[in-house]
Design a protein around this motif. Sequence first.
Motif, PDB file in Angstrom:
ATOM      1  N   GLY A 102       0.818  -1.210   0.000  1.00 27.27           N
ATOM      2  CA  GLY A 102       0.000   0.000   0.000  1.00 27.27           C
ATOM      3  C   GLY A 102       0.850   1.256   0.000  1.00 27.27           C
ATOM      4  O   GLY A 102       0.549   2.226  -0.708  1.00 27.27           O
ATOM      5  N   MET A 103       1.948   1.256   0.781  1.00 31.42           N
ATOM      6  CA  MET A 103       2.816   2.432   0.812  1.00 31.42           C
ATOM      7  C   MET A 103       3.541   2.617  -0.521  1.00 31.42           C
ATOM      8  O   MET A 103       3.682   3.747  -1.021  1.00 31.42           O
ATOM      9  CB  MET A 103       3.826   2.311   1.954  1.00 31.42           C
ATOM     10  N   LEU A 104       4.000   1.526  -1.126  1.00 29.75           N
ATOM     11  CA  LEU A 104       4.669   1.637  -2.421  1.00 29.75           C
ATOM     12  C   LEU A 104       3.721   2.177  -3.490  1.00 29.75           C
ATOM     13  O   LEU A 104       4.109   2.982  -4.341  1.00 29.75           O
ATOM     14  CB  LEU A 104       5.227   0.280  -2.841  1.00 29.75           C
ATOM     15  N   ARG A 105       2.461   1.740  -3.451  1.00 30.73           N
ATOM     16  CA  ARG A 105       1.478   2.268  -4.398  1.00 30.73           C
ATOM     17  C   ARG A 105       1.251   3.759  -4.153  1.00 30.73           C
ATOM     18  O   ARG A 105       1.035   4.534  -5.082  1.00 30.73           O
ATOM     19  CB  ARG A 105       0.148   1.508  -4.253  1.00 30.73           C
ATOM     20  N   SER A 106       1.316   4.177  -2.907  1.00 32.69           N
ATOM     21  CA  SER A 106       1.111   5.585  -2.583  1.00 32.69           C
ATOM     22  C   SER A 106       2.242   6.445  -3.142  1.00 32.69           C
ATOM     23  O   SER A 106       2.017   7.558  -3.638  1.00 32.69           O
ATOM     24  CB  SER A 106       1.008   5.764  -1.063  1.00 32.69           C
ATOM     25  N   PHE A 107       3.485   5.937  -3.080  1.00 35.96           N
ATOM     26  CA  PHE A 107       4.594   6.652  -3.708  1.00 35.96           C
ATOM     27  C   PHE A 107       4.333   6.806  -5.205  1.00 35.96           C
ATOM     28  O   PHE A 107       4.616   7.855  -5.795  1.00 35.96           O
ATOM     29  CB  PHE A 107       5.908   5.898  -3.494  1.00 35.96           C
ATOM     30  N   ASP A 108       3.798   5.765  -5.821  1.00 38.92           N
ATOM     31  CA  ASP A 108       3.501   5.815  -7.250  1.00 38.92           C
ATOM     32  C   ASP A 108       2.458   6.887  -7.552  1.00 38.92           C
ATOM     33  O   ASP A 108       2.585   7.646  -8.512  1.00 38.92           O
ATOM     34  CB  ASP A 108       3.000   4.442  -7.715  1.00 38.92           C
ATOM     35  N   TYR A 109       1.415   6.966  -6.704  1.00 40.25           N
ATOM     36  CA  TYR A 109       0.393   8.003  -6.873  1.00 40.25           C
ATOM     37  C   TYR A 109       1.033   9.390  -6.802  1.00 40.25           C
ATOM     38  O   TYR A 109       0.712  10.287  -7.593  1.00 40.25           O
ATOM     39  CB  TYR A 109      -0.667   7.869  -5.785  1.00 40.25           C
ATOM     40  N   ALA A 110       1.900   9.596  -5.820  1.00 44.80           N
ATOM     41  CA  ALA A 110       2.510  10.916  -5.637  1.00 44.80           C
ATOM     42  C   ALA A 110       3.303  11.330  -6.869  1.00 44.80           C
ATOM     43  O   ALA A 110       3.225  12.483  -7.324  1.00 44.80           O
ATOM     44  CB  ALA A 110       3.413  10.906  -4.402  1.00 44.80           C
TER      45      ALA A 110
ATOM     46  N   VAL B 101      12.694  15.426 -17.369  1.00 46.44           N
ATOM     47  CA  VAL B 101      12.084  15.483 -16.033  1.00 46.44           C
ATOM     48  C   VAL B 101      11.380  14.171 -15.720  1.00 46.44           C
ATOM     49  O   VAL B 101      11.406  13.687 -14.576  1.00 46.44           O
ATOM     50  CB  VAL B 101      11.110  16.678 -15.943  1.00 46.44           C
ATOM     51  N   GLN B 102      10.737  13.555 -16.728  1.00 46.76           N
ATOM     52  CA  GLN B 102      10.084  12.266 -16.504  1.00 46.76           C
ATOM     53  C   GLN B 102      11.102  11.202 -16.075  1.00 46.76           C
ATOM     54  O   GLN B 102      10.829  10.389 -15.188  1.00 46.76           O
ATOM     55  CB  GLN B 102       9.367  11.813 -17.778  1.00 46.76           C
ATOM     56  N   ARG B 103      12.285  11.221 -16.688  1.00 44.72           N
ATOM     57  CA  ARG B 103      13.321  10.265 -16.282  1.00 44.72           C
ATOM     58  C   ARG B 103      13.764  10.514 -14.851  1.00 44.72           C
ATOM     59  O   ARG B 103      13.986   9.572 -14.083  1.00 44.72           O
ATOM     60  CB  ARG B 103      14.512  10.352 -17.245  1.00 44.72           C
ATOM     61  N   TRP B 104      13.889  11.803 -14.473  1.00 40.26           N
ATOM     62  CA  TRP B 104      14.247  12.109 -13.086  1.00 40.26           C
ATOM     63  C   TRP B 104      13.145  11.632 -12.134  1.00 40.26           C
ATOM     64  O   TRP B 104      13.420  11.102 -11.058  1.00 40.26           O
ATOM     65  CB  TRP B 104      14.456  13.611 -12.921  1.00 40.26           C
ATOM     66  N   ALA B 105      11.881  11.825 -12.533  1.00 37.23           N
ATOM     67  CA  ALA B 105      10.766  11.387 -11.677  1.00 37.23           C
ATOM     68  C   ALA B 105      10.769   9.875 -11.508  1.00 37.23           C
ATOM     69  O   ALA B 105      10.513   9.357 -10.406  1.00 37.23           O
ATOM     70  CB  ALA B 105       9.435  11.852 -12.276  1.00 37.23           C
ATOM     71  N   ASP B 106      11.070   9.150 -12.591  1.00 37.37           N
ATOM     72  CA  ASP B 106      11.148   7.689 -12.489  1.00 37.37           C
ATOM     73  C   ASP B 106      12.283   7.269 -11.551  1.00 37.37           C
ATOM     74  O   ASP B 106      12.148   6.313 -10.777  1.00 37.37           O
ATOM     75  CB  ASP B 106      11.366   7.080 -13.877  1.00 37.37           C
ATOM     76  N   ALA B 107      13.394   7.998 -11.618  1.00 37.71           N
ATOM     77  CA  ALA B 107      14.514   7.695 -10.726  1.00 37.71           C
ATOM     78  C   ALA B 107      14.144   7.993  -9.271  1.00 37.71           C
ATOM     79  O   ALA B 107      14.527   7.252  -8.349  1.00 37.71           O
ATOM     80  CB  ALA B 107      15.744   8.505 -11.141  1.00 37.71           C
ATOM     81  N   TRP B 108      13.406   9.079  -9.054  1.00 35.14           N
ATOM     82  CA  TRP B 108      12.934   9.437  -7.694  1.00 35.14           C
ATOM     83  C   TRP B 108      12.063   8.322  -7.133  1.00 35.14           C
ATOM     84  O   TRP B 108      12.231   7.896  -5.991  1.00 35.14           O
ATOM     85  CB  TRP B 108      12.157  10.748  -7.778  1.00 35.14           C
ATOM     86  N   ARG B 109      11.116   7.837  -7.956  1.00 33.84           N
ATOM     87  CA  ARG B 109      10.217   6.772  -7.507  1.00 33.84           C
ATOM     88  C   ARG B 109      11.002   5.499  -7.182  1.00 33.84           C
ATOM     89  O   ARG B 109      10.779   4.865  -6.142  1.00 33.84           O
ATOM     90  CB  ARG B 109       9.168   6.481  -8.568  1.00 33.84           C
ATOM     91  N   ALA B 110      11.926   5.127  -8.056  1.00 33.07           N
ATOM     92  CA  ALA B 110      12.708   3.917  -7.812  1.00 33.07           C
ATOM     93  C   ALA B 110      13.524   4.032  -6.529  1.00 33.07           C
ATOM     94  O   ALA B 110      13.647   3.067  -5.761  1.00 33.07           O
ATOM     95  CB  ALA B 110      13.625   3.639  -9.006  1.00 33.07           C
ATOM     96  N   GLU B 111      14.059   5.223  -6.272  1.00 34.56           N
ATOM     97  CA  GLU B 111      14.906   5.398  -5.090  1.00 34.56           C
ATOM     98  C   GLU B 111      14.084   5.364  -3.801  1.00 34.56           C
ATOM     99  O   GLU B 111      14.508   4.747  -2.822  1.00 34.56           O
ATOM    100  CB  GLU B 111      15.687   6.712  -5.193  1.00 34.56           C
ATOM    101  N   VAL B 112      12.928   6.020  -3.776  1.00 40.06           N
ATOM    102  CA  VAL B 112      12.133   6.003  -2.540  1.00 40.06           C
ATOM    103  C   VAL B 112      11.617   4.591  -2.258  1.00 40.06           C
ATOM    104  O   VAL B 112      11.540   4.167  -1.098  1.00 40.06           O
ATOM    105  CB  VAL B 112      10.965   7.015  -2.582  1.00 40.06           C
TER     106      VAL B 112
END
Length: 713
Positions: free
Chosen positions: A607-615, A634-645
């Motif tokens: 549930g928390m991982l899905r919430s990061f995806d929503y954000a 910027v989309q590539r940076w956002a994908d990297a942000w999601r993977a890191e969190v």
Amino acid sequence: IGMGDNIYLGDRDGVRTPMQWTPDRNAGFSRAEAARLYLPAITDSIYGFPAINVEAQQKSPFSLLSWTRRLIGVRKQHHAFGRGSIAFLEPENPHVLAYLREHGDDAILVVNNLSGAAQAVRLDLARFAGRIPVELLGATEFLPIDETPYALTLSPYGFFWFALRRPHADAAEDSPEIAREWAEQDAAVLESHDSVAAMVAALPHEWVQRQRWFRGKAREIASVELDGHAVLHPERAPHVLLARVRVRYREGEPDVYLLPLSLRALGAPDAPEPILSHASETGDVRLYDALADRRVAGALLDVVLSEKEVPGLSGRFAGHCTAEAGDRSVRGPARPMGAEQSNTSVVFGDEYVLKVFRRLEPGMNPDLEVSRFLVEQAGFRAIPALAGWIEHEGADGATSSVAGLFRYVANKGDAWSVALKAMERFLSAASRSAADPETPTGRDALYRMAGDFFPAVRRLGETTARLHLALASPTDDAAFAAEPVSAEDARRWADGFRAQADTVLGDLARRLESMPGFFPRELQADLARVARAAGDLRLRGDDLAVLAEAGSVKVRIHGDYHLGQVLRGVDAAPDGNEWYPIDFEGEPTRSIQERRAKQSVLRDVAGMLRSFDYAVRLSMSGFRADDLAVRMSVQRWADAWRAEVRSLFVSAYRETLGDSPVVPRDLSAMMRALAVFELEKAVYEMGYEMNNRPDWIWVPLQGVLALAGEAGA
């Protein structure tokens, strides 16, 4: 005067340039030759002395100099600014800073917009009800304050200074006449079952459908019927009707809801928006949602703290306290919470939060049960402690939870708002990086742009692990004792995953066929692909067998764990906690038996991982860039942000768990099971969004496509 600085001068000389007094030679600062000045005057076309100088600004009443003089003059007229007490308000809009300064009879309200965009805000000014805000710079009277939140709109970086002045004596607040009006309400209307039943039956179905707590938005209401009621008689407020109503639908089983209602005479002051009008023997009265009426909400709090029993025509309501209630005193005003939720909450000062469970189900609500276990038996203090509750006992002895009273946790908002603000800053930095080819890239740049959010995510993972360790702590309470995951448990969970996929994706396929215009055209191809992939998705449930094979255990879990269910505490909190999980009620669409069942803690992690995806996806949807190359970067940076969190959260979670059997010790086995739960959550979200917020369905759709190994639109 706003003359600016010469940023090209070295050291601190940029703020030491000659003062611009006049448009004459050297800005009137010196008669020397310009070349002989120690520092040059500013000569550019925007901030140069021919354009900005004291002489010109003195002649204009609209200049910065004249405005500053007026500001100083107003401030000198009110000792509250320099000598008064200060009390910060806590508006829900985090961009607005508001506080009160009081000195004697002088009360000043200061409201500041710290954002570069226009902002709306509602302020809790109930204790000043009846006063009139007067804007000090223009001596303009605004609308009077009442018991409801006071709404203001501020321009970018705008502010207001208000003097909160009392009206004339003939309109004094809290007059004896108003108190008598409350005391003379037609109580016979509320005590009569037939009268109350008639009012409940007349409730507009559209009003019921609009309420955030109503869970049957996808179903057509056939009727609303009275199931039973009781009446509270507060001393200085209208009577409170605690109505149990049965909502019947055209198809399917009915639901039972709690409606706290109040009656006010027509024209009563400070009343919220009425639901409907009703004619009684003593004149016309109006029906209100009692929890929207500040003068009424405290009556329910008193039921808990005084452990009162309120008899009704078909059962009774009873209040109960725990040791966390302390001295049972409340010193702060009531303010309804405006956050989106499936229940209704009212905050009392900085002491308590009263959460009213609108949908009533048999047994104790999991939110009360789990919160009490965590504090009293597991010693886990990083949650709002349960101070008491209200339950309803029917004539047949069956009980249901009506409300829970929790200790207030001073906080900076929930993790969802923290993540969105962090993402906003990150995307802004990423867009600057994309526009500058010399900006470094890589992991170091990612962490620099993310600021302090990544370390906070690690701490959130640690808090989540400690929560699960507490839920798995040894206990003699059979409802909470950890049990090994059996092969039958794994099969049952896999069957539940498959059944949910069949239900949601089958409903999706039917809507695509029968209502082609229900979904945006650009999503229909991806939605159809997911609907066709139902058979392949069902097979993923077999991976849950690893939970039994690895010898993991099942425990009680949060059940609806996401960023919106965690509060971020204030700095230097006395208990040392940063994150506070809240709302242990579970997913609102599931039955209470499902929500009380023991599960794998990986459901919460998913549930928390899905919430990061929503954000990430919602933040990117609001990002605007005319340059396609910039947006793709910027989309590539956002994908990297999601993977890191995701990585930070899961790694911190596993490290804190240590050798606990709540998850498989083998990382590969854990990730296989986690992927199934995450896919299950994404499919659940598709069903929820389809029935409640169809315009958001693209978010879980992208998640399902990604988790299923496909590229999204």
